[in-house]
Design a protein around this motif. Structure first.
Motif, PDB file in Angstrom:
ATOM      1  N   HIS A  64       0.833  -1.203   0.000  1.00 11.19           N
ATOM      2  CA  HIS A  64       0.000   0.000   0.000  1.00 11.19           C
ATOM      3  C   HIS A  64       0.867   1.252   0.000  1.00 11.19           C
ATOM      4  O   HIS A  64       1.828   1.345   0.761  1.00 11.19           O
ATOM      5  CB  HIS A  64      -0.899   0.025   1.235  1.00 11.19           C
ATOM      6  CG  HIS A  64      -1.931  -1.052   1.249  1.00 11.19           C
ATOM      7  ND1 HIS A  64      -3.017  -1.052   0.413  1.00 11.19           N
ATOM      8  CD2 HIS A  64      -2.060  -2.160   2.012  1.00 11.19           C
ATOM      9  CE1 HIS A  64      -3.764  -2.105   0.648  1.00 11.19           C
ATOM     10  NE2 HIS A  64      -3.204  -2.806   1.613  1.00 11.19           N
ATOM     11  N   LYS A  65       0.494   2.226  -0.813  1.00 14.44           N
ATOM     12  CA  LYS A  65       1.258   3.463  -0.911  1.00 14.44           C
ATOM     13  C   LYS A  65       0.353   4.673  -0.706  1.00 14.44           C
ATOM     14  O   LYS A  65      -0.795   4.700  -1.137  1.00 14.44           O
ATOM     15  CB  LYS A  65       1.915   3.584  -2.288  1.00 14.44           C
ATOM     16  CG  LYS A  65       2.962   2.515  -2.605  1.00 14.44           C
ATOM     17  CD  LYS A  65       4.228   2.654  -1.759  1.00 14.44           C
ATOM     18  CE  LYS A  65       4.293   1.658  -0.635  1.00 14.44           C
ATOM     19  NZ  LYS A  65       5.502   1.720   0.176  1.00 14.44           N
ATOM     20  N   CYS A  66       0.909   5.655  -0.009  1.00 11.40           N
ATOM     21  CA  CYS A  66       0.278   6.964   0.089  1.00 11.40           C
ATOM     22  C   CYS A  66       0.983   7.879  -0.907  1.00 11.40           C
ATOM     23  O   CYS A  66       2.209   7.910  -0.968  1.00 11.40           O
ATOM     24  CB  CYS A  66       0.398   7.520   1.503  1.00 11.40           C
ATOM     25  SG  CYS A  66      -0.654   6.685   2.702  1.00 11.40           S
ATOM     26  N   LEU A  67       0.209   8.611  -1.680  1.00 13.56           N
ATOM     27  CA  LEU A  67       0.748   9.434  -2.761  1.00 13.56           C
ATOM     28  C   LEU A  67       0.387  10.894  -2.566  1.00 13.56           C
ATOM     29  O   LEU A  67      -0.724  11.231  -2.157  1.00 13.56           O
ATOM     30  CB  LEU A  67       0.203   8.952  -4.104  1.00 13.56           C
ATOM     31  CG  LEU A  67       0.547   7.510  -4.496  1.00 13.56           C
ATOM     32  CD1 LEU A  67      -0.311   7.076  -5.671  1.00 13.56           C
ATOM     33  CD2 LEU A  67       2.014   7.390  -4.837  1.00 13.56           C
ATOM     34  N   ILE A  68       1.346  11.756  -2.874  1.00 17.48           N
ATOM     35  CA  ILE A  68       1.117  13.200  -2.899  1.00 17.48           C
ATOM     36  C   ILE A  68       1.639  13.729  -4.228  1.00 17.48           C
ATOM     37  O   ILE A  68       2.741  13.384  -4.657  1.00 17.48           O
ATOM     38  CB  ILE A  68       1.817  13.915  -1.727  1.00 17.48           C
ATOM     39  CG1 ILE A  68       1.114  13.592  -0.408  1.00 17.48           C
ATOM     40  CG2 ILE A  68       1.828  15.428  -1.949  1.00 17.48           C
ATOM     41  CD1 ILE A  68       1.681  14.315   0.796  1.00 17.48           C
ATOM     42  N   ALA A  69       0.839  14.546  -4.899  1.00 15.67           N
ATOM     43  CA  ALA A  69       1.273  15.222  -6.120  1.00 15.67           C
ATOM     44  C   ALA A  69       1.208  16.730  -5.891  1.00 15.67           C
ATOM     45  O   ALA A  69       0.319  17.231  -5.198  1.00 15.67           O
ATOM     46  CB  ALA A  69       0.401  14.827  -7.306  1.00 15.67           C
ATOM     47  N   ARG A  70       2.182  17.420  -6.485  1.00 13.78           N
ATOM     48  CA  ARG A  70       2.255  18.876  -6.357  1.00 13.78           C
ATOM     49  C   ARG A  70       2.510  19.436  -7.760  1.00 13.78           C
ATOM     50  O   ARG A  70       3.477  19.049  -8.420  1.00 13.78           O
ATOM     51  CB  ARG A  70       3.374  19.239  -5.383  1.00 13.78           C
ATOM     52  CG  ARG A  70       3.482  20.680  -5.029  1.00 13.78           C
ATOM     53  CD  ARG A  70       4.219  20.927  -3.704  1.00 13.78           C
ATOM     54  NE  ARG A  70       5.569  20.387  -3.620  1.00 13.78           N
ATOM     55  CZ  ARG A  70       6.368  20.557  -2.555  1.00 13.78           C
ATOM     56  NH1 ARG A  70       5.946  21.233  -1.496  1.00 13.78           N
ATOM     57  NH2 ARG A  70       7.572  20.039  -2.538  1.00 13.78           N
ATOM     58  N   CYS A  71       1.619  20.331  -8.218  1.00 13.84           N
ATOM     59  CA  CYS A  71       1.689  20.884  -9.575  1.00 13.84           C
ATOM     60  C   CYS A  71       1.690  22.404  -9.496  1.00 13.84           C
ATOM     61  O   CYS A  71       0.802  22.995  -8.868  1.00 13.84           O
ATOM     62  CB  CYS A  71       0.501  20.407 -10.405  1.00 13.84           C
ATOM     63  SG  CYS A  71       0.304  18.609 -10.466  1.00 13.84           S
ATOM     64  N   TYR A  72       2.646  23.048 -10.198  1.00  9.77           N
ATOM     65  CA  TYR A  72       2.773  24.504 -10.075  1.00  9.77           C
ATOM     66  C   TYR A  72       3.580  25.057 -11.249  1.00  9.77           C
ATOM     67  O   TYR A  72       4.351  24.333 -11.907  1.00  9.77           O
ATOM     68  CB  TYR A  72       3.463  24.863  -8.755  1.00  9.77           C
ATOM     69  CG  TYR A  72       4.789  24.146  -8.540  1.00  9.77           C
ATOM     70  CD1 TYR A  72       5.987  24.710  -8.979  1.00  9.77           C
ATOM     71  CD2 TYR A  72       4.829  22.904  -7.917  1.00  9.77           C
ATOM     72  CE1 TYR A  72       7.192  24.050  -8.797  1.00  9.77           C
ATOM     73  CE2 TYR A  72       6.040  22.237  -7.727  1.00  9.77           C
ATOM     74  CZ  TYR A  72       7.210  22.817  -8.163  1.00  9.77           C
ATOM     75  OH  TYR A  72       8.411  22.153  -8.004  1.00  9.77           O
ATOM     76  N   PRO A  73       3.419  26.355 -11.555  1.00 10.65           N
ATOM     77  CA  PRO A  73       4.195  26.966 -12.633  1.00 10.65           C
ATOM     78  C   PRO A  73       5.694  26.807 -12.390  1.00 10.65           C
ATOM     79  O   PRO A  73       6.169  26.917 -11.260  1.00 10.65           O
ATOM     80  CB  PRO A  73       3.767  28.435 -12.578  1.00 10.65           C
ATOM     81  CG  PRO A  73       2.383  28.386 -12.027  1.00 10.65           C
ATOM     82  CD  PRO A  73       2.408  27.279 -11.016  1.00 10.65           C
ATOM     83  N   GLN A  74       6.432  26.567 -13.471  1.00 10.33           N
ATOM     84  CA  GLN A  74       7.830  26.160 -13.364  1.00 10.33           C
ATOM     85  C   GLN A  74       8.719  27.186 -12.662  1.00 10.33           C
ATOM     86  O   GLN A  74       9.724  26.829 -12.046  1.00 10.33           O
ATOM     87  CB  GLN A  74       8.382  25.871 -14.768  1.00 10.33           C
ATOM     88  CG  GLN A  74       9.699  25.128 -14.795  1.00 10.33           C
ATOM     89  CD  GLN A  74      10.071  24.699 -16.195  1.00 10.33           C
ATOM     90  OE1 GLN A  74       9.864  25.436 -17.156  1.00 10.33           O
ATOM     91  NE2 GLN A  74      10.612  23.507 -16.321  1.00 10.33           N
ATOM     92  N   SER A  75       8.377  28.459 -12.737  1.00  9.53           N
ATOM     93  CA  SER A  75       9.231  29.497 -12.156  1.00  9.53           C
ATOM     94  C   SER A  75       9.095  29.603 -10.640  1.00  9.53           C
ATOM     95  O   SER A  75       9.887  30.313  -9.995  1.00  9.53           O
ATOM     96  CB  SER A  75       8.911  30.855 -12.791  1.00  9.53           C
ATOM     97  OG  SER A  75       7.573  31.256 -12.478  1.00  9.53           O
ATOM     98  N   LEU A  76       8.115  28.935 -10.047  1.00  4.65           N
ATOM     99  CA  LEU A  76       7.884  29.039  -8.613  1.00  4.65           C
ATOM    100  C   LEU A  76       8.640  27.947  -7.850  1.00  4.65           C
ATOM    101  O   LEU A  76       8.998  26.912  -8.412  1.00  4.65           O
ATOM    102  CB  LEU A  76       6.388  28.974  -8.305  1.00  4.65           C
ATOM    103  CG  LEU A  76       5.507  30.028  -8.989  1.00  4.65           C
ATOM    104  CD1 LEU A  76       4.061  29.884  -8.552  1.00  4.65           C
ATOM    105  CD2 LEU A  76       6.031  31.437  -8.697  1.00  4.65           C
TER     106      LEU A  76
END
Length: 329
Positions: free
Chosen positions: A137-149
């Motif tokens: 079992h895995k817990c997953l986190i994704a983070r998406c943001y503009p490349q310059s930040l």
């Protein structure tokens, strides 16, 4: 936690905690995000198979022009995918807590549209069970943001930050042969104190969800219906459940897992829960067991438990759903 100050310049890109929430993340069960989906080639949803390509789909969205959102104007989005063992609070800088699977650039979506980034993850074989990339079992986190930040290197700022989503659910078949004691089942969970400079009293809470809302029911049933032996969701509470905290033997416990007079007064709205307060050292990482007594369960019944952690200011730090299925195998 509060929004990530490093990502404050963008208000256009978001991920959803519940389908259709537009990045508000205002659900009480916000860690079952549909925008992160792991499928192991052998084990199936939410599990990793070592030495094989495990497909993870990460979906991200951009608000329409009518929202008057602001963004730095970058041409691409950075997508980070992090993995950990079943956990409550997770930190990107604590290697016992999480591992970065990939950080990849993806085209900036058009206004009012969504996009999917497919990530192929091949976890190494032979890792110890404590390693975030180990099998199971895995817990997953994704983070998406503009490349310059540049996001916070120590804190994911879940659930408030719209750029971040979490997907933490574990389906656990339970038979007497696997019980720690007769009818008592254990599941190991880890967590961390997100306060890196001071001690903090955090609250761990577990709730038995006997009447899940439509979103939770859908997510859970999609997985249970693929699980051998499942018949129905339990309507009556288990005989008991608790936290086994070896690092905190003096933990303060408030136990409302038994109906008693309160259950009689509330009737069908009674939600069994247990709450434990522990004082954690700065950045302390710990593992503990969630225990449930299923000795009175009927074969094929599944119990939904929501585990959460909050800080001394009552802000959420993390959440996990554990579904225990009584089996005879």
């Amino acid at each position: 936690m509060a929004n990530d100050p490093g990502l404050a310049a963008d208000t256009c890109i978001y991920m959803e905690a519940v389908t259709g929430d537009g990045g508000t993340h205002n659900s009480s069960v916000w860690w079952l995000s549909p925008d992160i989906q792991l499928t192991g080639p052998t084990s199936g949803p939410d599990k990793a198979d070592p030495g094989q390509n495990n497909t993870v789909n990460v979906v991200y969205h951009r608000k329409p022009a009518s929202s008057n959102c602001t963004t730095p104007g970058d041409e691409s989005i950075t997508i980070e995918l992090w993995v950990g063992n079943p956990s409550l609070a997770m930190s990107p800088s604590e290697h016992a807590s999480t591992a970065l699977i990939q950080s990849i650039g993806s085209p900036f979506p058009a206004e009012g549209t969504s996009a999917t980034q497919i990530i192929n993850w091949a976890p190494p074989a032979g890792l110890p069970v404590t390693d975030p990339q180990s099998a199971g079992h895995k817990c997953l986190i994704a983070r998406c943001y503009p490349q310059s930040l540049t996001p916070d290197p120590n804190d994911f700022h879940v659930p408030n930050d719209r750029h971040v989503a979490q997907h933490n659910i574990c389906i656990v078949p339970c038979s007497d042969r696997k019980a720690h004691k007769h009818g008592l089942f254990r599941f190991e969970v880890s967590t961390i104190n997100l306060n890196f400079s001071e001690k903090e009293t955090v609250t761990l809470r577990a709730v038995a969800d006997l009447r899940p809302d439509n979103f939770v029911r859908k997510v859970v049933l999609e997985r249970l219906e693929r699980t051998e032996g499942f018949r129905r969701l339990a309507l009556a509470p288990p005989r008991g459940f608790n936290f086994d905290l070896p690092d905190f033997p003096e933990a303060e416990v408030i136990d409302h897992t038994k109906p008693g007079c309160l259950g009689f007064l509330l009737g069908t709205s009674f939600r069994p829960e247990i709450e434990t307060r522990i004082q954690m050292s700065p950045k302390q990482f710990t593992r503990f067991n969630f225990e449930a007594d299923l000795s009175g369960a009927k074969v094929g019944e599944a119990y939904i438990f929501h585990l959460t952690q909050s800080g001394s200011d009552n802000r959420a730090h993390g959440g996990l759903t554990i579904v225990m299925l009584a089996t005879d195998a």
